[in-house]
Design an enzyme around this catalytic site. Structure first.
Site, PDB file in Angstrom:
ATOM      1  N   GLY A  89       0.750  -1.252   0.000  1.00  0.00           N
ATOM      2  CA  GLY A  89       0.000   0.000   0.000  1.00  0.00           C
ATOM      3  C   GLY A  89       0.773   1.291   0.000  1.00  0.00           C
ATOM      4  N   LYS A  96       2.586   2.705  -2.408  1.00  0.00           N
ATOM      5  CA  LYS A  96       2.353   3.465  -3.633  1.00  0.00           C
ATOM      6  C   LYS A  96       0.911   3.948  -3.693  1.00  0.00           C
ATOM      7  CE  LYS A  96       5.995   1.311  -6.397  1.00  0.00           C
ATOM      8  NZ  LYS A  96       6.378   0.158  -5.548  1.00  0.00           N
ATOM      9  N   ASP A 131      -5.288  -6.401  -5.072  1.00  0.00           N
ATOM     10  CA  ASP A 131      -4.130  -7.282  -4.951  1.00  0.00           C
ATOM     11  C   ASP A 131      -4.639  -8.701  -4.764  1.00  0.00           C
ATOM     12  OD1 ASP A 131      -0.940  -6.901  -4.390  1.00  0.00           O
ATOM     13  OD2 ASP A 131      -1.733  -8.693  -3.403  1.00  0.00           O
ATOM     14  N   ASP A 134      -7.549 -11.868  -8.630  1.00  0.00           N
ATOM     15  CA  ASP A 134      -6.332 -12.160  -9.386  1.00  0.00           C
ATOM     16  C   ASP A 134      -6.252 -11.145 -10.517  1.00  0.00           C
ATOM     17  OD1 ASP A 134      -5.052 -15.154 -11.091  1.00  0.00           O
ATOM     18  OD2 ASP A 134      -4.339 -13.100 -11.000  1.00  0.00           O
ATOM     19  N   GLY A 135      -5.230 -10.337 -10.521  1.00  0.00           N
ATOM     20  CA  GLY A 135      -5.097  -9.264 -11.506  1.00  0.00           C
ATOM     21  C   GLY A 135      -5.135  -9.737 -12.940  1.00  0.00           C
ATOM     22  N   CYS A 150      10.617  -4.286  -8.166  1.00  0.00           N
ATOM     23  CA  CYS A 150      11.755  -3.954  -7.302  1.00  0.00           C
ATOM     24  C   CYS A 150      12.868  -4.966  -7.486  1.00  0.00           C
ATOM     25  CB  CYS A 150      11.328  -3.833  -5.846  1.00  0.00           C
ATOM     26  SG  CYS A 150      10.325  -5.196  -5.289  1.00  0.00           S
TER      27      CYS A 150
END
Lengths: 401, 338
Positions: free
Chosen positions: A202, A204, A221, A254-255, A327
């Site tokens: 969270g 961002k 998410d 699920d994206g 990242c």
């Protein structure tokens, strides 16, 4: 649907790959250690495996830059204090008296006359005519109102935990300052709708809300547990009226299945994909993605990341912008995914997208972060002992059709 | 003792032969020193077993006696001033036996002046005790040449009781398994080691042995005990985390060739940065601060980790905000579970 066929074909490729692997595994069994005779079973921790993996990959990818990045990843990281604009407290003066400064406000406005000419064959952002004007406009085209304080280069001071103000809200939120960059580069303008496809934990999302330019934000998410953490974070920072349903929606789908929920609707999309989380994987042993139990998952990451980015491209409106970020330093999870997604979107979904050049943006912050040089696709913050932020990779795409 | 004096006389005369007309005063001074020392030596030789008798032969510290012993006026002034500063005007009844003992070693006046300057505490020591400590060092293996060098370089060693010196030597030999020869070299190169806290000493040794995979012979060559623990750890960890140093596995093997400890420690900072670490000074400065803080928080306890395993990094768990547990926010470090 076209998307479904696409997923099926990609999955099929994976299955084929697995079948071949199984054959290989059968041959390998003969050479495996006979456990009942072996005195010691080779025990390499997941963090060691991660480090070995990175040594092999990044020494090639980064060359002479790798030792400096390596020591930074293995040493204490640096944080930034994201100011909570909704808090009535004023942490800025206090923090400034300790030596911090808002890296966004004090970003470099002077054009560097010696910066290299724009490279690559990508379409230039039409604003950028010459460097001088470019930098000023770049400064104007970052998300507004976000304030993030950091200690100067070489200063290893730590932030004290944030205090709660009289309304019970946090005055600031500690996070990796480099994580704010994708949010700034996304350039959220007044009254835009934003989708944060992989929002947990969270940081961002919070930064997006700090812009105070968001009409509506959908934070999603896959992990339900991490989403509850996000919920708690938002509860601690935002006043109740901002948490209403017409302003904020929190889900855990699920994206990759987003196409079921609507396409072509958002102005801006942030796709901060799951990745090998390089820094975290070198330190945390528990549930490390380099552990043997998660090998398959790790191998599957680039595919998963591509699918998520494709979802993002579908969910954004024509002319809207998608920000892809990770990242990790790995090219396979960064540039390769972006290029693959653009190509697949074009071929399979009829969506054309272009890469937006980020050099004017990164020039603004070159005094705070160490950016990887010569990156054609996207931008990357490299950890360095004097500025131990990141690693962060981000790339901006604009949907043209 | 007399034989030593005799040798020294020969040495001096050899040195004096090539036209020392200009330095005749110096010659005379040296000759007088030696004569005095020889006289004292012969006395000491006779009454070797009796400490008191050595004292009997020491005369009262005064400018006159100092001049007699061969000090120049300036030197004598310096020594006398130094002594009175430490001992107080009233109790300058101290004798010159310490100086005698030093002279007997063959140290000249200017060296002795420097020694007292470096270590004024030596004025307070009784000559007989000093003599005994010198003999102890002799027994420990600091032979002709070495012993003078050690005392000139680190005169403080003569203020340390022989018992303490022997305990340190014993500890180093039994706990760290250095040979007698290696021990002599350590004493010669790093005499300050006898004053170090024994636990710290062991800690440093274990760090070099287990963590860096360095054996005793290499430690001696690298003069390990001259370097502080902080500097050793900083230089080593910096290289290790950059990928230029690896802890050897059980078989003593590494995937890369580790630079020699001698080279790492003896290099100036510039050479260390350019040749070994391949880094900038800014990076090293920041790293030094970070490692110092890590050590402070770890409580500076060395874990006897397996040589195979990588360095145990203290886990850092930030970012997670827990409502109400404000104290936990920030840089909470929890030890990583084994």
């Amino acid at each position: 649907m076209a998307t479904q066929r696409l997923w099926n074909s990609m999955a099929a490729q994976g299955v084929l790959h697995n079948k071949v692997r199984n054959l290989l595994q059968i041959t390998q069994k003969r050479h495996r250690v006979k456990t009942k005779w072996a005195a010691t079973h080779p025990k390499l921790s997941a963090t060691n495996l991660a480090l070995q993996n990175f040594d092999a990959m990044y020494s090639m990818q980064l060359g002479e830059l790798w030792p400096s990045v390596r020591v930074s990843l293995l040493s204490e990281r640096k944080y930034g204090a994201l100011v909570n604009n909704f808090s009535c407290g004023d942490p800025v003066t206090d923090l400034q008296s300790l030596g911090c400064r808002d890296f966004i406000a004090s970003s470099s406005t002077a054009a560097d006359p010696f910066s290299p000419p724009y490279s690559g064959s990508h379409q230039f952002d039409q604003h950028i005519v010459n460097e001088g004007i470019g930098i000023d406009l770049a400064r104007a085209s970052i998300s507004p109102n976000v304030k993030c304080l950091v200690f100067p280069k070489g200063d290893t001071s730590r932030f004290k935990p944030a205090r709660l103000d009289s309304a019970g809200l946090l005055t600031y939120y500690l996070m990796d300052a480099a994580s704010v960059l994708p949010v700034l580069a996304l350039n959220v303008q007044k009254e835009e709708s934003v989708l944060d496809l992989c929002a947990a934990p969270g940081g961002k999302t919070l930064a997006l809300l700090q812009t105070q330019a968001v009409r509506f934000i959908w934070a999603n998410d896959w992990s339900g547990s991490r989403m509850s953490r996000l919920q708690r974070t938002l509860n601690s920072c935002l006043p109740h009226d901002l948490l209403s349903e017409d302003k904020l929606c929190i889900t855990s789908f699920d994206g990759r299945e987003w196409h079921e929920l609507g396409e072509n609707t958002f102005d801006k999309v942030l796709v901060d994909v799951p990745c090998t989380t390089d820094r975290h994987s070198l330190i945390e042993e528990d549930n490390n993605i380099f552990s043997r139990s998660r090998t398959k998952e790790k191998r599957n990451l680039p595919l998963c990341q591509t699918q998520l980015l494709l979802t993002g491209l579908q969910a954004v409106r024509k002319g809207g912008e998608v920000m892809y970020s990770t990242c990790t330093l790995s090219q396979l999870q960064n540039q390769c995914v972006v290029e693959q997604a653009i190509s697949l979107a074009n071929q399979e979904l009829g969506i054309t997208a272009e890469i937006v050049h980020l050099q004017p943006f990164t020039t603004l912050f070159k005094d705070t972060f160490h950016f990887a040089p010569d990156l054609n696709v996207g931008a990357m913050v490299l950890p360095h002992l004097t500025a131990n932020f990141g690693p962060i990779y981000f790339c901006k795409l604009r949907r043209l059709s | 003792m007399i034989r030593t004096c005799g040798h020294q006389v020969v040495r001096w005369s050899l040195r004096l032969s090539p036209g020392f007309a200009l330095k005749s005063a110096l010659v005379e001074q040296n000759a007088r020193q030696l004569a005095y020392a020889c006289r004292m030596c012969s006395h000491t030789q006779e009454s070797q077993t009796s400490r008191a008798s050595a004292q009997r032969h020491g005369s009262e510290l005064s400018l006159r006696t100092l001049l007699d012993m061969g000090f120049t006026e300036t030197q004598a002034d310096q020594v006398y001033e130094g002594a009175t500063k430490i001992l107080g005007r009233k109790s300058v009844t101290h004798d010159t036996s310490t100086i005698t003992a030093l002279l007997a070693l063959g140290l000249n006046a200017s060296s002795i002046v420097k020694i007292f300057d470096k270590c004024p505490a030596l004025y307070t020591e009784k000559g007989a005790v000093v003599q005994q400590r010198i003999q102890n060092l002799w027994k420990l293996g600091l032979v002709e040449g070495s012993i003078q060098r050690v005392i000139s370089y680190y005169p403080h060693i003569l203020t340390i009781p022989a018992k303490r010196v022997n305990a340190a030597v014993q500890f180093i030999r039994t706990k760290c398994l250095f040979t007698a020869q290696q021990m002599r070299e350590i004493l010669r190169d790093s005499p300050e080691v006898v004053e170090e806290d024994l636990n710290e000493l062991e800690h440093k040794f274990q760090y070099a042995y287990f963590r860096m995979g360095v054996k005793q012979a290499e430690m001696v060559k690298a003069k390990l005990f001259k370097v502080s623990m902080e500097e050793l750890r900083c230089r080593h960890c910096f290289l290790e985390r950059r990928g230029f140093y690896q802890t050897p596995d059980k078989k003593g093997q590494t995937l890369i060739i580790n630079p020699k400890l001698k080279d790492i420690l003896s290099a100036t900072e510039d050479i260390y940065l350019s040749q070994f670490a391949k880094a900038t000074k800014e990076e090293l400065d920041v790293f030094r601060k970070l490692v110092a803080r890590e050590d402070e928080e770890k409580g500076n306890t060395l874990e006897h980790c397996d040589i195979e395993e990588d360095e145990e990094e203290a886990e850092e768990d930030l970012t997670d905000f827990k409502r109400g547990s404000m104290g936990q926010l920030g840089y909470v470090k929890t030890k990583r579970k084994k």
